[in-house]
Motif scaffolding. Structure first.
Motif, PDB file in Angstrom:
ATOM      1  N   GLY B 341      20.787   6.949 -27.062  1.00 51.32           N
ATOM      2  CA  GLY B 341      21.775   7.724 -25.991  1.00 51.32           C
ATOM      3  C   GLY B 341      21.274   7.916 -24.658  1.00 51.32           C
ATOM      4  N   GLU B 342      20.012   8.242 -24.515  1.00 56.77           N
ATOM      5  CA  GLU B 342      19.349   8.568 -23.417  1.00 56.77           C
ATOM      6  C   GLU B 342      19.216   7.437 -22.534  1.00 56.77           C
ATOM      7  OE1 GLU B 342      19.078  11.661 -21.847  1.00 56.77           O
ATOM      8  OE2 GLU B 342      20.281  12.601 -23.477  1.00 56.77           O
ATOM      9  N   ILE B 343      18.509   6.289 -23.286  1.00 55.73           N
ATOM     10  CA  ILE B 343      18.557   5.108 -22.550  1.00 55.73           C
ATOM     11  C   ILE B 343      19.645   4.285 -22.357  1.00 55.73           C
ATOM     12  CG2 ILE B 343      17.473   2.817 -23.027  1.00 55.73           C
ATOM     13  CD1 ILE B 343      15.490   4.288 -25.212  1.00 55.73           C
ATOM     14  N   GLN B 344      20.830   4.512 -23.088  1.00 50.74           N
ATOM     15  CA  GLN B 344      21.958   4.114 -22.666  1.00 50.74           C
ATOM     16  C   GLN B 344      22.470   4.528 -21.195  1.00 50.74           C
ATOM     17  OE1 GLN B 344      23.650   1.468 -24.068  1.00 50.74           O
ATOM     18  NE2 GLN B 344      22.670   1.134 -25.768  1.00 50.74           N
ATOM     19  N   LYS B 345      22.247   5.831 -21.224  1.00 55.93           N
ATOM     20  CA  LYS B 345      22.687   6.523 -19.821  1.00 55.93           C
ATOM     21  C   LYS B 345      21.674   5.855 -18.797  1.00 55.93           C
ATOM     22  CE  LYS B 345      23.661  10.999 -21.974  1.00 55.93           C
ATOM     23  NZ  LYS B 345      22.523  12.276 -22.073  1.00 55.93           N
ATOM     24  N   CYS B 346      20.860   5.536 -18.932  1.00 59.53           N
ATOM     25  CA  CYS B 346      19.944   4.688 -17.705  1.00 59.53           C
ATOM     26  C   CYS B 346      20.643   3.481 -17.302  1.00 59.53           C
ATOM     27  CB  CYS B 346      18.453   4.466 -18.317  1.00 59.53           C
ATOM     28  SG  CYS B 346      17.601   5.894 -18.787  1.00 59.53           S
ATOM     29  N   SER B 347      20.192   3.016 -15.993  1.00 62.81           N
ATOM     30  CA  SER B 347      20.434   1.848 -15.698  1.00 62.81           C
ATOM     31  C   SER B 347      19.633   1.643 -14.208  1.00 62.81           C
ATOM     32  CB  SER B 347      22.075   1.808 -15.348  1.00 62.81           C
ATOM     33  OG  SER B 347      22.113   2.876 -14.107  1.00 62.81           O
ATOM     34  N   PHE B 348      19.748   0.375 -13.770  1.00 59.40           N
ATOM     35  CA  PHE B 348      18.920  -0.310 -12.817  1.00 59.40           C
ATOM     36  C   PHE B 348      19.982  -0.766 -11.933  1.00 59.40           C
ATOM     37  CE2 PHE B 348      16.436   0.034 -16.377  1.00 59.40           C
ATOM     38  CZ  PHE B 348      15.102   0.609 -16.106  1.00 59.40           C
ATOM     39  N   PRO B 349      20.761   0.106 -11.212  1.00 64.60           N
ATOM     40  CA  PRO B 349      22.132  -0.327 -10.656  1.00 64.60           C
ATOM     41  C   PRO B 349      21.330  -1.340  -9.364  1.00 64.60           C
ATOM     42  CG  PRO B 349      21.526   2.087 -10.262  1.00 64.60           C
ATOM     43  CD  PRO B 349      20.628   1.605 -11.293  1.00 64.60           C
ATOM     44  N   LYS B 350      22.326  -2.395  -8.956  1.00 66.20           N
ATOM     45  CA  LYS B 350      21.915  -3.161  -7.828  1.00 66.20           C
ATOM     46  C   LYS B 350      23.007  -3.165  -6.824  1.00 66.20           C
ATOM     47  CE  LYS B 350      19.353  -7.163  -6.372  1.00 66.20           C
ATOM     48  NZ  LYS B 350      18.517  -8.189  -6.942  1.00 66.20           N
ATOM     49  N   ALA B 351      23.068  -2.940  -5.664  1.00 65.20           N
ATOM     50  CA  ALA B 351      24.082  -3.064  -4.722  1.00 65.20           C
ATOM     51  C   ALA B 351      24.586  -4.304  -4.681  1.00 65.20           C
ATOM     52  CB  ALA B 351      23.848  -2.673  -3.495  1.00 65.20           C
ATOM     53  N   ILE B 352      25.982  -4.773  -4.820  1.00 65.41           N
ATOM     54  CA  ILE B 352      26.446  -6.068  -4.651  1.00 65.41           C
ATOM     55  C   ILE B 352      26.562  -6.638  -3.152  1.00 65.41           C
ATOM     56  CG2 ILE B 352      28.724  -7.282  -4.888  1.00 65.41           C
ATOM     57  CD1 ILE B 352      29.176  -5.831  -7.561  1.00 65.41           C
ATOM     58  N   TYR B 353      26.593  -5.711  -2.378  1.00 69.33           N
ATOM     59  CA  TYR B 353      26.799  -6.223  -1.008  1.00 69.33           C
ATOM     60  C   TYR B 353      25.660  -5.827  -0.141  1.00 69.33           C
ATOM     61  CZ  TYR B 353      31.689  -6.754  -2.146  1.00 69.33           C
ATOM     62  OH  TYR B 353      32.682  -7.092  -2.959  1.00 69.33           O
ATOM     63  N   LEU B 354      25.190  -6.728   0.529  1.00 67.24           N
ATOM     64  CA  LEU B 354      24.299  -6.306   1.597  1.00 67.24           C
ATOM     65  C   LEU B 354      24.987  -5.547   2.612  1.00 67.24           C
ATOM     66  CD1 LEU B 354      22.419  -9.927   2.451  1.00 67.24           C
ATOM     67  CD2 LEU B 354      21.290  -7.718   1.275  1.00 67.24           C
ATOM     68  N   CYS B 355      24.129  -4.712   3.148  1.00 66.80           N
ATOM     69  CA  CYS B 355      24.807  -3.369   4.082  1.00 66.80           C
ATOM     70  C   CYS B 355      25.789  -2.529   3.397  1.00 66.80           C
ATOM     71  CB  CYS B 355      25.423  -4.158   5.332  1.00 66.80           C
ATOM     72  SG  CYS B 355      24.432  -4.939   6.578  1.00 66.80           S
ATOM     73  N   GLU B 356      26.111  -1.492   3.879  1.00 68.10           N
ATOM     74  CA  GLU B 356      26.966  -0.561   3.270  1.00 68.10           C
ATOM     75  C   GLU B 356      28.302  -1.385   3.066  1.00 68.10           C
ATOM     76  OE1 GLU B 356      25.724   3.763   4.442  1.00 68.10           O
ATOM     77  OE2 GLU B 356      27.255   2.782   5.652  1.00 68.10           O
ATOM     78  N   PRO B 357      28.916  -1.027   1.778  1.00 68.10           N
ATOM     79  CA  PRO B 357      30.300  -1.702   1.548  1.00 68.10           C
ATOM     80  C   PRO B 357      31.452  -0.806   2.473  1.00 68.10           C
ATOM     81  CG  PRO B 357      29.414  -0.604  -0.345  1.00 68.10           C
ATOM     82  CD  PRO B 357      28.550  -0.639   0.716  1.00 68.10           C
ATOM     83  N   ASN B 358      32.570  -1.332   2.501  1.00 69.38           N
ATOM     84  CA  ASN B 358      33.671  -0.675   3.201  1.00 69.38           C
ATOM     85  C   ASN B 358      34.359   0.129   2.310  1.00 69.38           C
ATOM     86  OD1 ASN B 358      36.237  -0.074   4.290  1.00 69.38           O
ATOM     87  ND2 ASN B 358      36.362  -1.837   5.304  1.00 69.38           N
ATOM     88  N   MET B 359      34.012   1.425   2.239  1.00 67.51           N
ATOM     89  CA  MET B 359      34.225   2.352   1.291  1.00 67.51           C
ATOM     90  C   MET B 359      35.876   2.721   1.326  1.00 67.51           C
ATOM     91  SD  MET B 359      31.567   2.477  -0.355  1.00 67.51           S
ATOM     92  CE  MET B 359      31.293   3.873  -1.549  1.00 67.51           C
ATOM     93  N   GLY B 360      36.154   2.790   2.654  1.00 65.36           N
ATOM     94  CA  GLY B 360      37.485   3.166   2.840  1.00 65.36           C
ATOM     95  C   GLY B 360      38.521   2.483   2.087  1.00 65.36           C
ATOM     96  N   LYS B 361      38.341   1.134   2.402  1.00 69.80           N
ATOM     97  CA  LYS B 361      39.599   0.331   1.849  1.00 69.80           C
ATOM     98  C   LYS B 361      39.651   0.340   0.139  1.00 69.80           C
ATOM     99  CE  LYS B 361      36.794  -4.254   1.210  1.00 69.80           C
ATOM    100  NZ  LYS B 361      36.624  -5.532   1.897  1.00 69.80           N
ATOM    101  N   ARG B 362      38.481   1.146  -0.335  1.00 69.25           N
ATOM    102  CA  ARG B 362      38.403   1.511  -1.719  1.00 69.25           C
ATOM    103  C   ARG B 362      38.878   2.779  -2.016  1.00 69.25           C
ATOM    104  NH1 ARG B 362      34.415  -2.240  -0.481  1.00 69.25           N
ATOM    105  NH2 ARG B 362      34.455  -3.962  -1.998  1.00 69.25           N
ATOM    106  N   GLY B 363      39.300   3.548  -1.184  1.00 63.33           N
ATOM    107  CA  GLY B 363      39.621   4.987  -1.219  1.00 63.33           C
ATOM    108  C   GLY B 363      38.453   5.685  -1.630  1.00 63.33           C
TER     109      GLY B 363
END
Lengths: 424, 424, 424
Positions: B341-363
């Protein structure tokens, strides 16, 4: 300060006439034409789309007493950035949903933008808002949107190397002083100075100074130039909030371990040892893009009072005189010029020849090899032995125990004698 | 415990009928068919060759008084594993060369195998051995060898990611409890639980649970699957000696620095801070293969009383009740389920977009940019700025100073908004 | 010492008859023909050009009283190395510009060369210089230059591995003892010993012993052999100043972190714990080439009194008896032979098989698997588990906590059983 007062009333935003006028005045001041990167509205840049250009002819409200209030022509902060056109009558209640004020700072007009929301709004001091009477209000926003171009203006002061130092500042803020006319003003002054100096004295590293709208500007710039940036930039700084005299502030790169960090910290420690250190978590300007994962450029930021930390930030009270002083900007100009100077002194020398070169035939070694004759050339050879193209001079200084002056002098001799080079 | 008692009398070894019967009972218990990897006798796997299958119909000795002793049907530990067939009379002296006992533990039958030696032998308590009288002994080993298949049975509980957690246990030991029916029993129970849960709730990481003969099994498995294992396994554990309640033990990977080590240690420290730490030099099970040079998979082992450290180890006294308890196994099941369960909570997330994404258009960012409006989105952006696909969440937690809960929550938001991904 | 006295009077330089005579005598002493690397005058080697060969028939000065002084035949140090031919009369004043003396050491003749300057000069004790009378001096230098070959002589004692230990010494110094006949003498003696031993006992690592002119020699050698050197040399030492008994000295490689550094330091600490440590900045011999950026070979130097640190250095007082003793050279020979022995004991073993090999079929594991039977094989397996081809034995010793003796013994067993190999 003349340039400051001329730029002050212009309605800058991310795209629009105000930006072009701003570039015009900076060009006139520096006495040099910009190179422009122009990107059409509608173009995708990473996750973003370049919006239309926004221009405003007029914007105001007529109150129930017929009085013109929140007049954009008096203070462009009154109008929310990228407000859509309005010509309408409405009750105070309806209007209120479009008014922005700061209850904690009741006397100032806040700075509000809404670039991507297709809405409109006015900014008002909280006290003035409380005094609004009931009745019919006429709201007029004479704004227009049209396909245009995001414009980034840059100066490139050619050095002898393709490697470059990058200064990034932003020109999307309307009438505010520390955040943000100070950045473009300081950068304009640095550019003027570097161009003047470059007539008599070619730089080693090229310097690029880019004026752009914040966020969308740096994203668009990186989108167009990433490969070149990765290849050429040895260090960069986001120049922002450099006008007041209340503090010196340092904001590091994401991993806080680049040449940009080291050089800025080294100079701050010498010149302003009381400076405040922030962390990457406190960031808020274009280093957010330059240092993002996968981009990983070596950018840091040296500021005076950092954005979001001083009371006048993003309000109508961020003014010349009260917040930003000529002396404050001059100190920042001096700091950055000194920093550029320090970086110009840095190099990553690389030996041209495998094995030691023949120093004697270049007059760098006594031809008559007699005991004790080598003391002078020994320093030169010690330094040369660390010229592997990865070790900067200050590291060579540490490795050889020689002073910076000695290292710099000898690196010059090695360079002039074509024994080392600096990767182009 | 029903499964335990049913499995107990079966004559397991590295290949043979007993293994198939064991798999059968486990399948019935879990309620799911295994996937099998079957490798023919004679096949080369790295330095090894899969031996023939070994089956035993009967084995016993008739003493000079006509009494049947060392009866395989009463305790399969009496017969040395992989004994060749015998039907012969001999003196006590000749017989003695084939008898194995433990003088230091005179009341127990030792567990002995000789997979590759083409010989035969019987195991006997030392006291019984001392009491053997002179005279003719009839020895009968009704065993047979035939080309067969080494069989590895695995359950794969599909998660949303191709990345997997690997549990490895071994089924080659006959009638002993801690080492080793506890591993297969605990793993069977974990598999049953995960399959049940997976009906309502898809896992993030796939879980693979493999039942195999020790050593030759893991070598054969790696031989068939190395490339896939290297690509997909984020961590693995050898599940063995998980039935008694006398200790918790940790055995690290070869370099003791993998994600498997970190997660196991972190949970042990919280739940059983008195656990014993062994080193790589104390290893003795399939981590010997998984972590060997050139394989270098991230495997560690969490045990109760470690093999070779408790008196009943590899003897007839390693029994349910005396050594292994239902509660002990349940605690191990719980520990491993919590660890998963603890391992399932782990992840190695990777940003999809180079540079910051446009957060506003996603609310995810206030459209109206006004002073102090960003506090909520700031946490999100801080986390996103470390999503480089190499930094696990607990490391992001350390880098941002945010709690695990905050990091997990925000990672979820980023994932749902298609701003990060997890490498498939 | 016979070889020493025979070599003493020869006029060695970087190219010339003296070098060939020197090689001849060394060959005779060792009883083995050299392999020669010969490079023609005029050939470019990195930044250098091989000069012409220089030979001297006679050189002297006749003073105003008709007395023959500074006679090359009496002491070849009187003539500056690579002096051009002269046959001329001149005043004392004119002559003085060509005389070299050491005011601080008024009784000794300095050693001076001018390989690339196309000039001439004589070396004289300062006291003798002060006594020169005014008048006409006849100067005669009967030297000649002709295209020839730079010659490097090497012995290669073949080991079972292509990997090699490199000893580098230089033969360009004329009549001086510590710096430098001691290096070639010690190396000749080491070579003789190794050839003798190799009749009965093949080395593991090959040993290469190269005799060359300093600087231009090592540069030429590297220019011809860099790729092979990078592939094969596991460590190297510059053998110089190994004749006196006043000190033991260590000079590290550029980054002071190679196998050559570790092994030399380890032996010095054991045998001569009072040794002096110098740094890379104190270097002065062919490690300047071997360790230069881009070459980066693992070379260090173990000396007695280091060049440029003792008063007799590069003067006529650097003599056998006064400075260099037979015992001093013998100690150096013994040290280097012991060092080579220690290195020969080292290895970087690499497992042949992925996963653990089948030890039982090789008799390295009890076929009958019974409790506690594995203690002996456990050590073997622990060592094998670190045989990744990158970890030297002393590091394996550290990782396993086993003594060097145990590691060495077990590595031998693993090798003999074809379970590990050493990269060829």
């Amino acid at each position: 300060m003349d340039l400051a007062y001329n730029l002050w009333p212009i309605n800058r935003s991310i795209l629009g006439e105000g930006n072009r006028n701003t570039f015009e005045l900076i060009q006139k001041y520096v006495g040099k034409e910009f190179d422009f990167l122009k990107i059409n509205s509608g173009t995708k840049v990473f996750d973003w789309t370049i919006p239309d250009e926004w221009n405003v002819t007029d914007a105001f409200i007529i109150d129930p007493n017929g009085k013109r209030i929140l007049d954009f022509k008096k203070n462009n902060l009154h109008l929310v950035g990228y407000s859509i056109p309005v010509d309408s009558e409405m009750s105070l209640e309806e209007l209120s949903g479009h008014l922005h004020s700061l209850p904690d700072q009741p006397n100032v007009i806040p700075y509000v933008t809404n670039y991507y929301g297709k809405s409109w709004g006015f900014c008002i001091s909280h006290n003035e808002k409380l005094n609004l009477v009931n009745g019919k209000y006429r709201v007029k926003v004479d704004s227009s949107f049209k396909p245009g171009q995001l414009e980034i203006a840059e100066y490139f002061i050619q050095g002898s190397s393709k490697k470059e130092i990058f200064l990034s500042t932003y020109i999307c803020h309307p009438s505010m002083a520390n955040n943000e006319l100070s950045g473009p003003l300081v950068c304009a002054s640095i550019a003027k100075k570097l161009f003047e100096n470059s007539k008599s004295n070619t730089l080693k590293y090229s310097v690029r100074i880019a004026f752009m709208p914040e966020t969308i500007g740096s994203i668009a710039y990186i989108n167009s130039n990433l490969e070149k940036m990765k290849e050429n930039i040895i260090c960069g700084y986001v120049v922002t909030c450099v006008g007041d005299q209340r503090a010196w502030s340092f904001l590091p790169s994401r991993m806080a371990n680049t040449f940009a960090d080291r050089k800025a910290l080294s100079l701050l420690k010498t010149q302003y040892p009381e400076f405040k250190t922030y962390t990457w978590l406190d960031r808020g300007s274009d280093e957010r893009q330059y240092c993002s994962p996968g981009i990983d450029l070596p950018f840091a930021s040296v500021m005076r009072s950092k954005y979001a930390t001083y009371p006048e930030y993003h309000t109508s009270s961020d003014k010349f005189g009260d917040v930003v002083t000529e002396e404050g900007m001059q100190e920042s100009i001096d700091f950055y010029l000194t920093l550029l100077g320090e970086i110009q002194k840095c190099s990553f020398p690389k030996a041209i020849y495998l094995c030691e070169p023949n120093m004697g035939k270049r007059g760098l070694y006594p031809l008559n090899s007699i005991k004790n004759a080598y003391q002078n050339s020994k320093t030169l050879m010690n330094i040369l032995s660390f010229c592997d193209g990865k070790t900067e001079e200050s590291e060579i200084s540490r490795l050889t125990g020689l002073s910076h002056e000695q290292v710099t002098l000898n690196i010059k001799i090695l360079y002039e004698n074509k024994l080392i080079y600096f990767e182009k």
